[in-house]
Design a protein around this motif. Structure first.
Motif, mmCIF file in Angstrom:
data_model
loop_
_atom_site.group_PDB
_atom_site.id
_atom_site.type_symbol
_atom_site.label_atom_id
_atom_site.label_comp_id
_atom_site.label_asym_id
_atom_site.label_seq_id
_atom_site.Cartn_x
_atom_site.Cartn_y
_atom_site.Cartn_z
ATOM 1 N N ALA A 1 6.204 7.277 4.339
ATOM 2 C CA ALA A 1 5.974 5.974 3.707
ATOM 3 C C ALA A 1 7.304 5.296 3.362
ATOM 4 C CB ALA A 1 5.117 6.138 2.450
ATOM 5 N N GLU A 2 8.261 6.077 2.881
ATOM 6 C CA GLU A 2 9.577 5.498 2.556
ATOM 7 C C GLU A 2 10.244 4.936 3.808
ATOM 8 O OE1 GLU A 2 11.360 8.852 0.712
ATOM 9 O OE2 GLU A 2 10.707 8.307 -1.326
ATOM 10 N N ILE A 3 10.143 5.644 4.918
ATOM 11 C CA ILE A 3 10.697 5.159 6.192
ATOM 12 C C ILE A 3 10.053 3.847 6.578
ATOM 13 C CG2 ILE A 3 10.851 5.634 8.677
ATOM 14 C CD1 ILE A 3 11.094 8.621 7.906
ATOM 15 N N ARG A 4 8.710 3.791 6.485
ATOM 16 C CA ARG A 4 8.002 2.560 6.890
ATOM 17 C C ARG A 4 8.317 1.395 5.928
ATOM 18 N NH1 ARG A 4 7.859 1.417 11.049
ATOM 19 N NH2 ARG A 4 6.192 -0.129 10.721
ATOM 20 N N ILE A 5 8.491 1.671 4.654
ATOM 21 C CA ILE A 5 8.844 0.600 3.702
ATOM 22 C C ILE A 5 10.192 -0.014 4.072
ATOM 23 C CG2 ILE A 5 9.529 0.148 1.320
ATOM 24 C CD1 ILE A 5 7.366 2.202 0.485
ATOM 25 N N ARG A 6 11.137 0.862 4.401
ATOM 26 C CA ARG A 6 12.454 0.331 4.803
ATOM 27 C C ARG A 6 12.334 -0.475 6.090
ATOM 28 N NH1 ARG A 6 14.066 5.509 2.935
ATOM 29 N NH2 ARG A 6 14.099 6.356 5.074
ATOM 30 N N ALA A 7 11.543 0.038 7.033
ATOM 31 C CA ALA A 7 11.389 -0.685 8.311
ATOM 32 C C ALA A 7 10.686 -2.021 8.090
ATOM 33 C CB ALA A 7 10.620 0.176 9.304
ATOM 34 N N LEU A 8 9.674 -2.036 7.296
ATOM 35 C CA LEU A 8 8.925 -3.266 7.050
ATOM 36 C C LEU A 8 9.772 -4.249 6.248
ATOM 37 C CD1 LEU A 8 5.436 -1.706 6.226
ATOM 38 C CD2 LEU A 8 6.038 -3.002 8.283
ATOM 39 N N GLY A 9 10.604 -3.716 5.381
ATOM 40 C CA GLY A 9 11.486 -4.593 4.592
ATOM 41 C C GLY A 9 12.445 -5.340 5.470
ATOM 42 N N HIS B 1 1.667 17.793 -2.823
ATOM 43 C CA HIS B 1 1.331 18.141 -1.439
ATOM 44 C C HIS B 1 1.478 16.956 -0.482
ATOM 45 C CE1 HIS B 1 -2.620 16.562 -2.809
ATOM 46 N NE2 HIS B 1 -2.769 16.197 -1.541
ATOM 47 N N HIS B 2 1.766 15.768 -1.021
ATOM 48 C CA HIS B 2 1.967 14.587 -0.182
ATOM 49 C C HIS B 2 3.426 14.403 0.248
ATOM 50 C CE1 HIS B 2 -1.817 12.858 -2.249
ATOM 51 N NE2 HIS B 2 -2.136 13.035 -0.977
ATOM 52 N N ALA B 3 4.276 15.386 0.038
ATOM 53 C CA ALA B 3 5.726 15.195 0.228
ATOM 54 C C ALA B 3 6.068 14.622 1.597
ATOM 55 C CB ALA B 3 6.460 16.516 0.000
ATOM 56 N N ALA B 4 5.475 15.190 2.658
ATOM 57 C CA ALA B 4 5.797 14.710 4.002
ATOM 58 C C ALA B 4 5.334 13.277 4.195
ATOM 59 C CB ALA B 4 5.152 15.623 5.047
ATOM 60 N N ALA C 1 0.837 -1.208 0.000
ATOM 61 C CA ALA C 1 0.000 0.000 0.000
ATOM 62 C C ALA C 1 0.871 1.256 0.000
ATOM 63 C CB ALA C 1 -0.935 -0.005 1.205
ATOM 64 N N TYR C 2 1.953 1.256 0.831
ATOM 65 C CA TYR C 2 2.849 2.419 0.856
ATOM 66 C C TYR C 2 3.516 2.620 -0.500
ATOM 67 C CZ TYR C 2 2.563 2.663 5.999
ATOM 68 O OH TYR C 2 2.153 2.803 7.295
ATOM 69 N N GLU C 3 3.911 1.523 -1.137
ATOM 70 C CA GLU C 3 4.598 1.638 -2.422
ATOM 71 C C GLU C 3 3.673 2.227 -3.503
ATOM 72 O OE1 GLU C 3 5.844 -2.369 -3.020
ATOM 73 O OE2 GLU C 3 7.720 -2.142 -1.864
ATOM 74 N N VAL C 4 2.411 1.766 -3.536
ATOM 75 C CA VAL C 4 1.479 2.306 -4.532
ATOM 76 C C VAL C 4 1.141 3.757 -4.202
ATOM 77 C CG1 VAL C 4 -0.745 2.007 -5.678
ATOM 78 C CG2 VAL C 4 0.551 0.001 -4.936
ATOM 79 N N PHE C 5 1.057 4.060 -2.911
ATOM 80 C CA PHE C 5 0.835 5.452 -2.515
ATOM 81 C C PHE C 5 1.907 6.362 -3.112
ATOM 82 C CE2 PHE C 5 2.408 8.682 0.492
ATOM 83 C CZ PHE C 5 1.405 9.629 0.319
ATOM 84 N N ILE C 6 3.153 5.963 -2.988
ATOM 85 C CA ILE C 6 4.243 6.785 -3.513
ATOM 86 C C ILE C 6 4.098 6.968 -5.024
ATOM 87 C CG2 ILE C 6 6.750 6.837 -3.885
ATOM 88 C CD1 ILE C 6 7.007 5.444 -1.141
ATOM 89 N N ARG C 7 3.635 5.932 -5.710
ATOM 90 C CA ARG C 7 3.485 5.996 -7.161
ATOM 91 C C ARG C 7 2.458 7.060 -7.571
ATOM 92 N NH1 ARG C 7 1.214 0.703 -9.347
ATOM 93 N NH2 ARG C 7 2.973 -0.053 -8.094
#
Length: 468
Positions: free
Chosen positions: A458-466, A450-453, A439-445
């Protein structure tokens, strides 16, 4: 009165005197085997030949009633018709119809009474009855252009536009330069959605009479419906050049500006319209919308309030005033107005939706969820309602319910970035790691500037979940 007195005395003494009718006029006639004398009892006994009446009263050939010798029953019928005309003149329409009906019962061939009753039915909106009378008239005078014209109005009243247009066209065969007939045929084409034909007729009117403000106004309406707003504005302006007191032209020019997003110009014209007609709720409502678009909420609220003073049942005024209160973060009056809108129209999904938002903003999550659910019963494809109900579930810690609603929102809009982010958060909370990361990955896509923050989070959580 004198004619009736003459007739009554003559009947009593066996004198060969008859009543005679022409349109809206009655006189008596002496006739024996040798002589025929028309007598105007109210004009010092003046004698006029039949040709005079045919010319003066435009009596059609082969009329079955006019200039015929009438007996007692027919004379009484003629006087009912004349009394009906008097009733009609003073606005006593029911009494007029009753008298015309008696006249027709006594004289079934009295085309004047048929015409008069048909006219009265038209005025009262009894269009089917009017058409019946005009049809009976046309049995005696087939193709009469004036009656066809009147029947055309009755067909228009019944929304039988093709029949109306056919009757107006018949009238034009004898009145080819009459702007009034072209104008009414143009209006009927307009009501029938035949905009180009309407334009043709309004152009013909203006060719005959370049100062006809109603033709400019009506042509403006056609351009308006064709979304040719600049042409519409030009015609509304020409209307106002001729008649500066025409409030509806200011109102419609305001609508054209409004439709172009020119809200300041729209407000100016709405205000001019209200100076001429200060009791029109529609003008206040639309000016309120224009103020609303400019974020001038207090002025919008004032106009919506005036609408509700003039029309307490105007549900949209409650709804839009509620929106203005909501924009000001005045949630309690917003909820009150959305509730009043729903009392007047329980099927207004957007009122539920925005009342939900007001409840949510005050942390009334149960009330918000109930309203989102009601909104979805009415409009099950409203992905924003699924999304916002998911937010409320998430705030209450019902993460699985939130995930289900985010999923439904995404089924209806697969590019809805905020729903992907929310689903990622809820999946994250319950340890559904793979779904959260996806879900985070598709969100980034699909994320917007205005979603920059949120993208950074999401990038932080993707790395943590990975790592997990």
């Amino acid at each position: 009165g004198l004619s009736l007195l003459y007739f009554s005395v003559a009947e009593r003494i066996g004198f060969p005197l008859y009543g005679v009718c022409v349109p809206e006029h009655f006189f008596v006639r002496y006739e024996d085997n040798q002589r025929k004398i028309n007598i105007e009892a109210t004009a010092e006994g003046m004698h006029n030949p039949d040709d005079y009446y045919i010319s003066e009263f435009h009596i059609p050939k082969d009329n079955p009633f006019y200039l015929k010798n009438l007996g007692k029953k027919e004379v009484i019928g003629a006087f009912y018709n004349n009394r009906g005309i008097i009733y009609s003149t003073v606005g006593l329409h029911d009494q007029a119809i009753a008298d015309y009906t008696r006249a027709i019962q006594l004289n079934p061939k009295d085309t004047e009474a048929l015409n008069n009753r048909g006219n009265m039915y038209n005025r009262q909106g009894l269009y089917k009855k009017a058409i019946e009378d005009f049809n009976r008239f046309l049995e005696f005078h087939p193709g009469d252009p004036e009656i066809s014209y009147k029947r055309g109005f009755a067909y228009t009243g019944l929304k039988l536009y093709d029949q109306a247009i056919a009757d107006f066209t018949r009238t034009l065969s004898s009145r080819p330069l009459d702007p009034e007939v072209y104008y009414n045929r143009g209006l009927t084409h307009y009501q029938n959605g035949s905009y180009n034909l309407a334009l043709d007729d309004f152009n013909k009117v203006l060719k005959i009479n370049p100062h006809d403000h109603l033709a400019y106004f009506s042509r403006g309406l056609v351009y308006h419906h064709q979304n040719s707003f600049n042409l519409a504005i030009e015609d509304y302006t020409k209307t106002l050049d001729i008649d500066p007191q025409f409030a509806l032209a200011y109102y419609n020019r305001a609508l054209a500006h409004h439709n172009q997003g020119l809200f300041e110009q729209a407000i100016e014209d709405y205000t001019r319209a209200l100076e001429l007609d200060p009791y029109d709720p529609y003008t206040y409502y639309n000016r309120g919308l224009a103020y609303h678009h400019l974020n001038r909420y207090e002025e919008a609220i004032a106009d919506y309030t005036e609408v509700l003073r003039l029309d307490p049942h105007h549900e949209l005024a409650y709804y839009d005033r509620g929106l203005a209160f909501f924009e000001q973060e005045r949630y309690e009056p917003a909820i009150g107005d959305f509730t009043k809108a729903l009392e007047r129209n329980p099927e207004q999904a957007m009122a539920y939706f925005h009342r939900c938002l007001a409840y949510y903003s005050q942390d009334f999550y149960d009330l918000a969820i109930a309203d989102y659910s009601k909104a979805l019963e009415i409009d099950p494809e409203n992905f924003y309602a699924y999304y916002n109900r998911a937010l409320a579930h998430h705030q209450q810690g019902f993460y699985d319910l939130a995930i289900a609603d985010y999923t439904k929102a995404l089924e209806r809009d697969s590019t809805f970035a905020d729903a992907y982010f929310g689903k990622g958060l809820s999946c994250d909370e319950v340890g559904r790691i793979t779904e959260a990361r996806e879900a985070y990955e598709v969100f980034i896509r699909y994320a917007l500037p205005h979603h920059a923050a949120l993208v950074e989070y999401a990038e932080i959580r993707i790395r943590a979940l990975g790592r997990n």
